[in-house]
Design a protein around this motif. Sequence first.
Motif, mmCIF file in Angstrom:
data_model
loop_
_atom_site.group_PDB
_atom_site.id
_atom_site.type_symbol
_atom_site.label_atom_id
_atom_site.label_comp_id
_atom_site.label_asym_id
_atom_site.label_seq_id
_atom_site.Cartn_x
_atom_site.Cartn_y
_atom_site.Cartn_z
ATOM 1 N N ALA A 33 0.849 -1.193 0.000
ATOM 2 C CA ALA A 33 0.000 0.000 0.000
ATOM 3 C C ALA A 33 0.882 1.239 0.000
ATOM 4 C CB ALA A 33 -0.926 -0.002 1.209
ATOM 5 N N CYS A 52 -1.346 0.716 -6.166
ATOM 6 C CA CYS A 52 -1.663 -0.136 -5.026
ATOM 7 C C CYS A 52 -2.750 0.537 -4.196
ATOM 8 C CB CYS A 52 -0.412 -0.348 -4.168
ATOM 9 S SG CYS A 52 0.292 1.205 -3.529
ATOM 10 N N PRO A 53 -3.288 -0.117 -3.169
ATOM 11 C CA PRO A 53 -4.247 0.539 -2.277
ATOM 12 C C PRO A 53 -3.630 1.779 -1.635
ATOM 13 C CG PRO A 53 -4.282 -1.826 -1.940
ATOM 14 C CD PRO A 53 -3.126 -1.557 -2.853
ATOM 15 N N THR A 55 -3.846 5.261 1.196
ATOM 16 C CA THR A 55 -4.347 5.860 2.413
ATOM 17 C C THR A 55 -3.759 7.258 2.517
ATOM 18 O OG1 THR A 55 -4.380 5.726 4.843
ATOM 19 C CG2 THR A 55 -2.444 4.845 3.748
#
Length: 333
Positions: A33, A52-53, A55
């Motif tokens: 991530a 990618c993921p 945040t």
Amino acid sequence: MSDIGFGVVGLGRMGMLHAEHLRGSIPGARLVAAAVDPEHLKQLEAQNSAPCPLTASVEDLIARPQVEAVLIASSSSVHHEHVTTVAGKRLPIFCEKPLADSVINAANAVRAVTRAGVPFQIGFQRRFDSGYARAKELITEGAIGEPELFRGISADHIPPVEYLRTSGGLFWDLGVHDFDAARFLMNDEIAAVRADGAVMVEPRLAEFDDVDYGVATLYFRRGGLGVVQNSWRAPWGYEIRAEVCGSRGRVVTELDAKVPTHLYVERGIISERHHQFLERFRDAYRTELQAFVHALQTGAEPSPNASDGLKAIQVADAATRSNRENRRVEIEP
């Protein structure tokens, strides 16, 4: 041995490059991530271009159990904050240069890494370039005798002025690579610096006391000398060069041709040159990250380490102050 899960902080030009490598070019590593600032997160999600993921929180990234190591490629001004945060989680760290935006913040980052006892590598990719690596081997083998004089040249296209306003200056942003290469190839510490600069490319640099041409004389602890030449002008193409003169010989590594083809015509020999550091050091960026993964897998100490990151910043800071104050600046051990 299972692959090491990496989290990436920052997906700008360097962060995206490293993320792409972690997606499949680095045996033993996998991309889990990435953490990016909220505005960039929105852009990446809207463009559906995230590798990618994502945040928006570094704390959230390192709290994920799949993240076993962290690569920091955020803005230079927050490197030390992210290093301290990740070190507090006791995760291994690979950090792009510079280690911090000041000597004090760099020293604090080193203390955080030391207290946590985590593996750490700073991103000085020139050490992993085949030319620089071979020069180091030859010097270590004694091929040129005792190193006595270093000469480094870096010439690049000038970045946007808004970027340069917060980059730390020519010696911080460009010269720091040459200062690390000088320590690396001479196998000695730099004791003092005398630097001079000029504004010849972008007049607005004078507004924040920066320069676009600079020359720094280095004084090594064992008596050797060094000269570093930096410029934000390179119409002939991106150029780097390192030369070490010794008591029995000389070794030189310089810009190689972009492709191994030369055109011979009446007006001379023509070869295609690199115009971006990302393409010039494409293999070195992958090799340095592979070396970090190998160190984590084998328990070896990564190199260059946090102390190397701090020492390069000390030289860059000394060169900047020397130019602004018109004096030689000593560097504390």
